[in-house]
Write a protein that holds these residues in place. Sequence first.
Motif, short mmCIF file in Angstrom:
data_model
loop_
_atom_site.label_atom_id
_atom_site.label_comp_id
_atom_site.label_asym_id
_atom_site.label_seq_id
_atom_site.Cartn_x
_atom_site.Cartn_y
_atom_site.Cartn_z
N ALA A 20 0.82 -1.21 0.00
CA ALA A 20 0.00 0.00 0.00
C ALA A 20 0.86 1.26 0.00
O ALA A 20 0.56 2.24 -0.70
CB ALA A 20 -0.93 -0.02 1.21
N ALA A 21 1.94 1.25 0.78
CA ALA A 21 2.81 2.43 0.84
C ALA A 21 3.45 2.71 -0.51
O ALA A 21 3.57 3.86 -0.94
CB ALA A 21 3.88 2.23 1.90
N GLY A 22 3.89 1.64 -1.21
CA GLY A 22 4.45 1.84 -2.55
C GLY A 22 3.44 2.41 -3.51
O GLY A 22 3.75 3.31 -4.31
N ALA A 23 2.20 1.91 -3.44
CA ALA A 23 1.15 2.40 -4.34
C ALA A 23 0.80 3.85 -4.05
O ALA A 23 0.68 4.67 -4.97
CB ALA A 23 -0.09 1.51 -4.20
N VAL A 24 0.63 4.19 -2.78
CA VAL A 24 0.24 5.56 -2.43
C VAL A 24 1.34 6.55 -2.77
O VAL A 24 1.08 7.66 -3.26
CB VAL A 24 -0.13 5.63 -0.93
CG1 VAL A 24 -0.39 7.07 -0.50
CG2 VAL A 24 -1.38 4.78 -0.65
N HIS A 45 -2.00 4.20 9.08
CA HIS A 45 -0.79 5.01 9.24
C HIS A 45 -0.33 5.56 7.89
O HIS A 45 0.04 6.73 7.76
CB HIS A 45 0.31 4.17 9.89
CG HIS A 45 1.56 4.93 10.18
ND1 HIS A 45 2.79 4.53 9.70
CD2 HIS A 45 1.78 6.06 10.88
CE1 HIS A 45 3.71 5.38 10.12
NE2 HIS A 45 3.13 6.32 10.82
N VAL A 46 -0.36 4.71 6.86
CA VAL A 46 0.01 5.15 5.52
C VAL A 46 -0.93 6.26 5.05
O VAL A 46 -0.50 7.27 4.48
CB VAL A 46 -0.03 3.96 4.53
CG1 VAL A 46 0.27 4.42 3.11
CG2 VAL A 46 0.98 2.89 4.96
N ALA A 47 -2.23 6.08 5.29
CA ALA A 47 -3.21 7.08 4.88
C ALA A 47 -2.99 8.42 5.58
O ALA A 47 -3.06 9.48 4.97
CB ALA A 47 -4.62 6.56 5.14
N ALA A 48 -2.73 8.36 6.89
CA ALA A 48 -2.54 9.59 7.64
C ALA A 48 -1.31 10.35 7.15
O ALA A 48 -1.35 11.58 7.00
CB ALA A 48 -2.40 9.27 9.14
N LEU A 49 -0.21 9.64 6.88
CA LEU A 49 0.97 10.31 6.35
C LEU A 49 0.69 10.92 4.98
O LEU A 49 1.10 12.05 4.69
CB LEU A 49 2.13 9.31 6.25
CG LEU A 49 2.85 8.97 7.55
CD1 LEU A 49 3.89 7.88 7.31
CD2 LEU A 49 3.51 10.21 8.15
N ALA A 50 -0.03 10.19 4.13
CA ALA A 50 -0.37 10.73 2.81
C ALA A 50 -1.23 11.96 2.94
O ALA A 50 -1.11 12.90 2.13
CB ALA A 50 -1.07 9.66 1.98
N ALA A 59 6.48 5.13 2.50
CA ALA A 59 7.22 4.14 1.72
C ALA A 59 8.65 4.01 2.24
O ALA A 59 9.21 2.90 2.30
CB ALA A 59 7.22 4.52 0.24
N ARG A 60 9.26 5.13 2.62
CA ARG A 60 10.63 5.08 3.14
C ARG A 60 10.71 4.25 4.40
O ARG A 60 11.65 3.47 4.59
CB ARG A 60 11.12 6.51 3.44
CG ARG A 60 12.60 6.56 3.86
CD ARG A 60 12.94 7.87 4.52
NE ARG A 60 12.30 8.02 5.82
CZ ARG A 60 12.73 7.44 6.94
NH1 ARG A 60 13.80 6.67 6.93
NH2 ARG A 60 12.09 7.63 8.08
N ARG A 61 9.72 4.39 5.26
CA ARG A 61 9.75 3.63 6.51
C ARG A 61 9.61 2.12 6.25
O ARG A 61 10.23 1.31 6.93
CB ARG A 61 8.63 4.09 7.44
CG ARG A 61 8.90 5.48 7.97
CD ARG A 61 8.01 5.83 9.10
NE ARG A 61 7.95 7.28 9.24
CZ ARG A 61 7.22 7.92 10.12
NH1 ARG A 61 6.47 7.22 10.96
NH2 ARG A 61 7.21 9.22 10.17
N TRP A 62 8.81 1.76 5.25
CA TRP A 62 8.70 0.34 4.93
C TRP A 62 9.95 -0.17 4.24
O TRP A 62 10.36 -1.31 4.45
CB TRP A 62 7.44 0.08 4.11
CG TRP A 62 6.25 -0.02 5.01
CD1 TRP A 62 5.28 0.91 5.22
CD2 TRP A 62 5.94 -1.13 5.86
NE1 TRP A 62 4.38 0.46 6.15
CE2 TRP A 62 4.76 -0.79 6.56
CE3 TRP A 62 6.54 -2.36 6.11
CZ2 TRP A 62 4.17 -1.66 7.49
CZ3 TRP A 62 5.95 -3.22 7.03
CH2 TRP A 62 4.78 -2.86 7.70
N GLY A 292 3.34 -2.56 -5.37
CA GLY A 292 2.40 -1.46 -5.15
C GLY A 292 2.60 -0.34 -6.15
O GLY A 292 1.63 0.21 -6.70
N LEU A 293 3.85 0.00 -6.41
CA LEU A 293 4.16 1.03 -7.40
C LEU A 293 3.62 0.63 -8.77
O LEU A 293 2.95 1.42 -9.45
CB LEU A 293 5.67 1.24 -7.45
CG LEU A 293 6.22 2.37 -8.31
CD1 LEU A 293 7.59 2.78 -7.79
CD2 LEU A 293 6.35 1.97 -9.78
N ALA A 294 3.87 -0.62 -9.18
CA ALA A 294 3.41 -1.09 -10.49
C ALA A 294 1.89 -1.09 -10.57
O ALA A 294 1.30 -0.76 -11.61
CB ALA A 294 3.96 -2.48 -10.76
#
Length: 305
Positions: A20-24, A45-50, A59-62, A292-294
């Motif tokens: 999810a982090a890569g995709a976002v 957590h990913v959503a809140a950071l975004a 993504a960096r944290r993951w 996720g990026l792809a």
Amino acid sequence: MTQGRRGLAVLADGCHAAFAAGAVAELARRGRTWEVALGAGMGAHVAALAGVGEAEEAARRWRRQGEQGCPLLSPVAGEAQRRLFGLDGTLAILDPWRLSGWLDAVALAEHLAPEAAGLPARLRRQGVRALALTLDVRRGQLRWERLEELQPAAAHEALAAACTFPAGWGAHQGTGGERRWGGVGLLAGAATDVARLADAWDVVCGFPVPAVERDWLSNSLFEQVQRRDEVFAAGAVADWVNSSREREASVVAPTAPLWCRVEGREDAELGVEYPLAWERNGELIPRLIAAGLAAAVHVLEEDES
């Protein structure tokens, strides 16, 4: 593309949040911004950071978790062994009745710590609504908690509770004694009126939608609980998207063809090789981020065509 308020929903347990982090992060790099950010499981957590413009930080944290062997998902017994005795072969036996969960809460606190101080104020300044899905076990209350309305410590507690999926941690015990659980399995009973908060949605899932066959599922309770929750969540996402036809919704989720392409093997099997959130999958995290990026690129290209 629909004009108006745009929302981001990030739904992922455990290391599925790396996908999810890569995709976002890729959606953000391509210009997507969001006025509403909601999440379930570690996706909260990913959503809140975004929501505060730091999708790349998630993504960096993951990526860092991958580099370190994913201590975030290390069993609490293993971490206690390491801290107390090092690696000399001494056995640490813990009391399971007094643990808050099966995974290490210290690593979770460290993963969330940078948001402890300023997240609610930043959300308010930027006019972003951020919601995290939790279940108060004692009261029997399932709710979307509004992070921007909370005090910093309470927002941190809400995020920690949202991250505590049943296949890993037990219910999160807050400073006030309340016990709350999270995880994507809660989506099956969650209120869907949050869809009205935005006119268009990017829905990023760490699990396949619809659910795919998972061969070689063991008798482990940890595996089976996680499998149950991802199946429930996949059904809830499909129902939500299908019932909100008046709103634009783009779903970013892992698929079998995508996994084969990222792995570089035609015989890669999503249902077998895609990780379960309770495992130690540090070596898989870079591949999850790449997947996720792809997946995000594929959805963006479909939206533009």
